[in-house]
Motif scaffolding. Structure first.
Motif, PDB file in Angstrom:
ATOM      1  N   TYR A 449       0.828  -1.207   0.000  1.00 18.03           N
ATOM      2  CA  TYR A 449       0.000   0.000   0.000  1.00 18.03           C
ATOM      3  C   TYR A 449       0.864   1.260   0.000  1.00 18.03           C
ATOM      4  O   TYR A 449       0.609   2.201  -0.761  1.00 18.03           O
ATOM      5  CB  TYR A 449      -0.935   0.011   1.209  1.00 18.03           C
ATOM      6  CG  TYR A 449      -2.129  -0.883   1.072  1.00 18.03           C
ATOM      7  CD1 TYR A 449      -3.341  -0.401   0.591  1.00 18.03           C
ATOM      8  CD2 TYR A 449      -2.062  -2.230   1.434  1.00 18.03           C
ATOM      9  CE1 TYR A 449      -4.454  -1.234   0.472  1.00 18.03           C
ATOM     10  CE2 TYR A 449      -3.158  -3.067   1.312  1.00 18.03           C
ATOM     11  CZ  TYR A 449      -4.361  -2.569   0.828  1.00 18.03           C
ATOM     12  OH  TYR A 449      -5.445  -3.400   0.705  1.00 18.03           O
ATOM     13  N   ARG A 452       2.621   1.749  -3.371  1.00 15.07           N
ATOM     14  CA  ARG A 452       1.685   2.172  -4.415  1.00 15.07           C
ATOM     15  C   ARG A 452       1.254   3.621  -4.214  1.00 15.07           C
ATOM     16  O   ARG A 452       1.289   4.426  -5.151  1.00 15.07           O
ATOM     17  CB  ARG A 452       0.459   1.255  -4.433  1.00 15.07           C
ATOM     18  CG  ARG A 452      -0.605   1.698  -5.427  1.00 15.07           C
ATOM     19  CD  ARG A 452      -1.801   0.776  -5.445  1.00 15.07           C
ATOM     20  NE  ARG A 452      -2.874   1.319  -6.277  1.00 15.07           N
ATOM     21  CZ  ARG A 452      -4.040   0.716  -6.484  1.00 15.07           C
ATOM     22  NH1 ARG A 452      -4.292  -0.468  -5.907  1.00 15.07           N
ATOM     23  NH2 ARG A 452      -4.963   1.285  -7.238  1.00 15.07           N
ATOM     24  N   GLU A 456       2.282   6.722  -6.754  1.00 15.77           N
ATOM     25  CA  GLU A 456       1.254   7.469  -7.477  1.00 15.77           C
ATOM     26  C   GLU A 456       1.295   8.947  -7.103  1.00 15.77           C
ATOM     27  O   GLU A 456       1.105   9.818  -7.967  1.00 15.77           O
ATOM     28  CB  GLU A 456      -0.122   6.866  -7.202  1.00 15.77           C
ATOM     29  CG  GLU A 456      -0.296   5.475  -7.813  1.00 15.77           C
ATOM     30  CD  GLU A 456      -1.667   4.876  -7.564  1.00 15.77           C
ATOM     31  OE1 GLU A 456      -2.546   5.597  -7.023  1.00 15.77           O
ATOM     32  OE2 GLU A 456      -1.881   3.700  -7.912  1.00 15.77           O
ATOM     33  N   SER A 479      -2.770  -6.572   0.579  1.00 12.88           N
ATOM     34  CA  SER A 479      -3.034  -6.142  -0.790  1.00 12.88           C
ATOM     35  C   SER A 479      -3.754  -7.288  -1.497  1.00 12.88           C
ATOM     36  O   SER A 479      -3.885  -8.387  -0.952  1.00 12.88           O
ATOM     37  CB  SER A 479      -1.724  -5.813  -1.495  1.00 12.88           C
ATOM     38  OG  SER A 479      -0.889  -6.970  -1.542  1.00 12.88           O
ATOM     39  N   GLU A 480      -4.214  -7.047  -2.712  1.00 12.30           N
ATOM     40  CA  GLU A 480      -4.909  -8.115  -3.431  1.00 12.30           C
ATOM     41  C   GLU A 480      -3.988  -9.307  -3.670  1.00 12.30           C
ATOM     42  O   GLU A 480      -4.405 -10.462  -3.558  1.00 12.30           O
ATOM     43  CB  GLU A 480      -5.445  -7.590  -4.770  1.00 12.30           C
ATOM     44  CG  GLU A 480      -6.550  -6.569  -4.642  1.00 12.30           C
ATOM     45  CD  GLU A 480      -7.760  -7.079  -3.877  1.00 12.30           C
ATOM     46  OE1 GLU A 480      -8.162  -8.248  -4.057  1.00 12.30           O
ATOM     47  OE2 GLU A 480      -8.319  -6.290  -3.088  1.00 12.30           O
ATOM     48  N   GLU A 508      -8.187  -3.549  -1.710  1.00 14.53           N
ATOM     49  CA  GLU A 508      -7.065  -2.652  -2.002  1.00 14.53           C
ATOM     50  C   GLU A 508      -7.505  -1.424  -2.776  1.00 14.53           C
ATOM     51  O   GLU A 508      -7.181  -0.287  -2.400  1.00 14.53           O
ATOM     52  CB  GLU A 508      -5.972  -3.397  -2.791  1.00 14.53           C
ATOM     53  CG  GLU A 508      -4.767  -2.504  -3.095  1.00 14.53           C
ATOM     54  CD  GLU A 508      -3.670  -3.223  -3.845  1.00 14.53           C
ATOM     55  OE1 GLU A 508      -2.859  -2.526  -4.503  1.00 14.53           O
ATOM     56  OE2 GLU A 508      -3.598  -4.464  -3.791  1.00 14.53           O
ATOM     57  N   ASP A 509      -8.244  -1.612  -3.877  1.00 15.57           N
ATOM     58  CA  ASP A 509      -8.684  -0.464  -4.668  1.00 15.57           C
ATOM     59  C   ASP A 509      -9.646   0.419  -3.883  1.00 15.57           C
ATOM     60  O   ASP A 509      -9.652   1.649  -4.055  1.00 15.57           O
ATOM     61  CB  ASP A 509      -9.332  -0.926  -5.971  1.00 15.57           C
ATOM     62  CG  ASP A 509      -8.313  -1.377  -7.013  1.00 15.57           C
ATOM     63  OD1 ASP A 509      -7.118  -1.039  -6.850  1.00 15.57           O
ATOM     64  OD2 ASP A 509      -8.696  -2.073  -7.963  1.00 15.57           O
ATOM     65  N   LYS A 510     -10.453  -0.175  -3.014  1.00 18.75           N
ATOM     66  CA  LYS A 510     -11.355   0.625  -2.181  1.00 18.75           C
ATOM     67  C   LYS A 510     -10.570   1.530  -1.242  1.00 18.75           C
ATOM     68  O   LYS A 510     -10.875   2.712  -1.097  1.00 18.75           O
ATOM     69  CB  LYS A 510     -12.271  -0.294  -1.370  1.00 18.75           C
ATOM     70  CG  LYS A 510     -13.362  -0.987  -2.163  1.00 18.75           C
ATOM     71  CD  LYS A 510     -14.233  -1.836  -1.239  1.00 18.75           C
ATOM     72  CE  LYS A 510     -15.344  -2.521  -2.007  1.00 18.75           C
ATOM     73  NZ  LYS A 510     -16.193  -3.361  -1.113  1.00 18.75           N
ATOM     74  N   VAL A 512      -7.344   2.495  -1.476  1.00 19.47           N
ATOM     75  CA  VAL A 512      -6.583   3.488  -2.240  1.00 19.47           C
ATOM     76  C   VAL A 512      -7.513   4.594  -2.737  1.00 19.47           C
ATOM     77  O   VAL A 512      -7.170   5.788  -2.689  1.00 19.47           O
ATOM     78  CB  VAL A 512      -5.844   2.816  -3.403  1.00 19.47           C
ATOM     79  CG1 VAL A 512      -5.250   3.862  -4.351  1.00 19.47           C
ATOM     80  CG2 VAL A 512      -4.727   1.916  -2.870  1.00 19.47           C
ATOM     81  N   GLY A 513      -8.707   4.226  -3.200  1.00 18.42           N
ATOM     82  CA  GLY A 513      -9.661   5.223  -3.669  1.00 18.42           C
ATOM     83  C   GLY A 513     -10.093   6.176  -2.570  1.00 18.42           C
ATOM     84  O   GLY A 513     -10.194   7.393  -2.785  1.00 18.42           O
TER      85      GLY A 513
END
Length: 525
Positions: A449, A452, A456, A479-480, A508-510, A512-513
């Protein structure tokens, strides 16, 4: 023009300190490569000065006579800092000892079979209070504990809001994750079953802990005084990916430079100086488990050793450790008090190297945000699965049996309260200090996490510091890719944490979003 003059004066001070420390150009270049992306260059070289010229400049200053003359000239040009150097910040710091005084069970390792035997190092709750020129306040509380559950951090935050009108979003609680710390009510609830008397002792300690955290924060607010803030980065390399390397091969791989798997060796540093320029507080973060030690003595592990060393080197300063995303990272080598102290010295050296270089002055406003993100567990256990866990199976190892029994007890308690819930309110927090943004994530977050999020952010020209073990340590946050491995961090660790199952895919995407949403909320474009 005035701001540029201040910037040059600050640069002059840092360059002089850097040269005096004998920092090599090679170490600076290495530091720049492994620190946080493109931002690292801003901490290691003057703006718009090319690397070759900077290397020549350092080489020129390496001569003792030239260094003396250059130092004298720089000091004469800098002179005494004027009012323009004083940033519109106020800061206060305080601490309270939280070491249990009575016999008490330790947490972190399920294999321990009796309470702590003594104290090798004091455990602390430390608080750093900040206030910007507009009166916005925030308090960071760090604790030498394996974890803090949501009910504890929320009760502390509620009292601070009542006393000082500091909102929940502006109170951050971070646990160092030392495994030589006391059991706290509500944290990792199925590590082992406790007798009723032990449960009462743990509950009583937790109430005292909450009060100590509140009093440390209150004292920090009371101690607010004009201050300047400076940010920079260091480097420490003892954190190793424990899923891709083993106890047996990690040391040899470290020596050969063949370690496998991701890790984050960045050491972000915040220095707080009073109006006279004296360091009154140091904050450092590192993404690595605090698991060098496994004995029966209270101790802050490598993080405790690091802050103690920093406070020895910087008399009168309070050093705070903030745990990063080290869920799948271990210190190597490990196992002895000497190794914990060695890693602590390496971390302290990283902080001092960061201080000796160019620190970025932190200017601007303090903006805070906090939100809960609903995460889901994959499934609820069946009644048969709970019964099987509670059964006395002679084939199970004793430590597995104790965790299964405690897990079954936790699941039955949820059923009795109306059913096992598959939703969890996961806390995420963001603070912006000028143009530096802190992100605080709950749980034992794996290093993926941080790498990433920081990568970004660097591509977008932003400075991001990512913390874990914050506000609520409810489970591992894989992470996924780590979740798909179905190993300890993604699956079996949910048993001692008393959770019904692993997390559902897609977390993970949730996360990070939601982090990006909060970063925008605090004003970072």
């Amino acid at each position: 023009m005035k701001n540029r003059a201040v910037s040059l004066r600050e640069r002059g001070k840092r360059v002089l300190a850097w040269v005096a420390a004998g920092v090599s150009a090679r170490r600076i270049r290495t530091f720049a490569r492994v620190s946080a992306g493109r931002d690292a260059r801003r901490y290691t070289e003057p703006a718009r000065v090319g690397a070759p010229l900077w290397g020549l400049f350092l080489g020129f200053l390496s001569c003792g006579i030239v260094r003396f003359i250059a130092g004298a000239v720089v000091l004469l040009l800098i002179g005494r800092a004027d009012a323009a150097d004083v940033q519109p910040w106020q800061a206060g710091v305080s601490r309270k000892a939280i070491t249990p005084q009575a016999p008490h069970w330790m947490t972190g390792y399920a294999v321990r079979d009796h309470p702590a035997e003594g104290k090798a190092q004091e455990l602390w709750a430390k608080a750093l209070a900040l206030r910007d020129s507009a009166g916005n306040q925030a308090v960071l509380i760090t604790v030498d504990l394996c974890g803090v559950p949501r009910n504890v951090s929320d009760r502390v935050a509620a009292e601070l809001e009542k006393r000082f009108a500091i909102p929940r979003r502006a109170v951050m609680v971070n646990a160092s994750h030392t495994h030589c710390s006391p059991s706290v009510e509500g944290y990792i609830i199925a590590l082992r079953p406790f007798a009723a008397a032990d449960e009462q002792a743990i509950a009583a300690y937790t109430r005292r802990l909450e009060n100590d955290m509140i009093e440390a924060a209150a004292a920090a607010v009371a101690a607010l005084q004009p201050a300047t803030l400076g940010a920079s980065h260091g480097l420490a390399t003892f954190g190793v990916n424990r899923r891709k390397n083993t106890e047996a091969n990690a040391t040899a791989r470290m020596a050969a430079g063949t370690l496998q798997g991701p890790a984050d060796h960045d050491v972000p540093v915040l220095a707080v100086r009073d109006a006279a320029g004296k360091i009154v507080a140091l904050l450092a973060s590192y993404a690595c488990h605090n698991t060098t030690l496994n004995f029966y003595q209270w101790h802050g592990d490598y993080a405790g050793a690091a802050v103690a060393e920093l406070e020895r080197r910087h008399a009168g300063a309070t050093a705070l450790f903030v745990a990063g995303c080290g869920g799948n990272i271990n210190p190597f080598p490990r196992g002895t008090l000497e190794l914990a102290e060695k890693h602590g010295r390496e971390l302290a050296d990283a902080v001092d190297l960061a201080l000796s270089g160019l620190q970025q002055p932190v200017r601007g406003e303090l903006v805070t945000a906090f939100s809960d993100l609903t995460l889901k567990f994959a499934k609820a256990p069946t009644a048969a699965e709970i019964a099987a866990a509670a059964a006395d199976d002679p084939k199970k190892a004793a430590v597995v049996k104790q965790m299964d029994v405690a897990w079954a007890k936790a699941m039955n308690a949820e059923v009795a309260r109306g059913g096992i819930k598959l939703d969890y309110a996961y806390p995420i927090q963001a603070w912006r200090l000028g143009d530096i943004t802190w992100v605080a994530l709950g749980g034992e977050v794996v290093v993926d996490y941080a790498l990433r999020l920081k990568a970004e952010a660097a591509r977008e020209g932003r400075k991001l510091w990512v913390f874990a073990y914050s506000n609520d340590v409810m489970a591992y946050i894989p992470s996924e890719s780590v979740l798909a491995e179905a190993a300890y961090e993604g699956k079996s660790s949910m048993i001692p944490y008393g959770r019904p199952s692993p997390w559902a895919a897609g977390l993970e995407d949730k996360i990070v979003g939601k982090v990006k949403e909060l970063v925008r909320e605090v004003g970072v474009k």
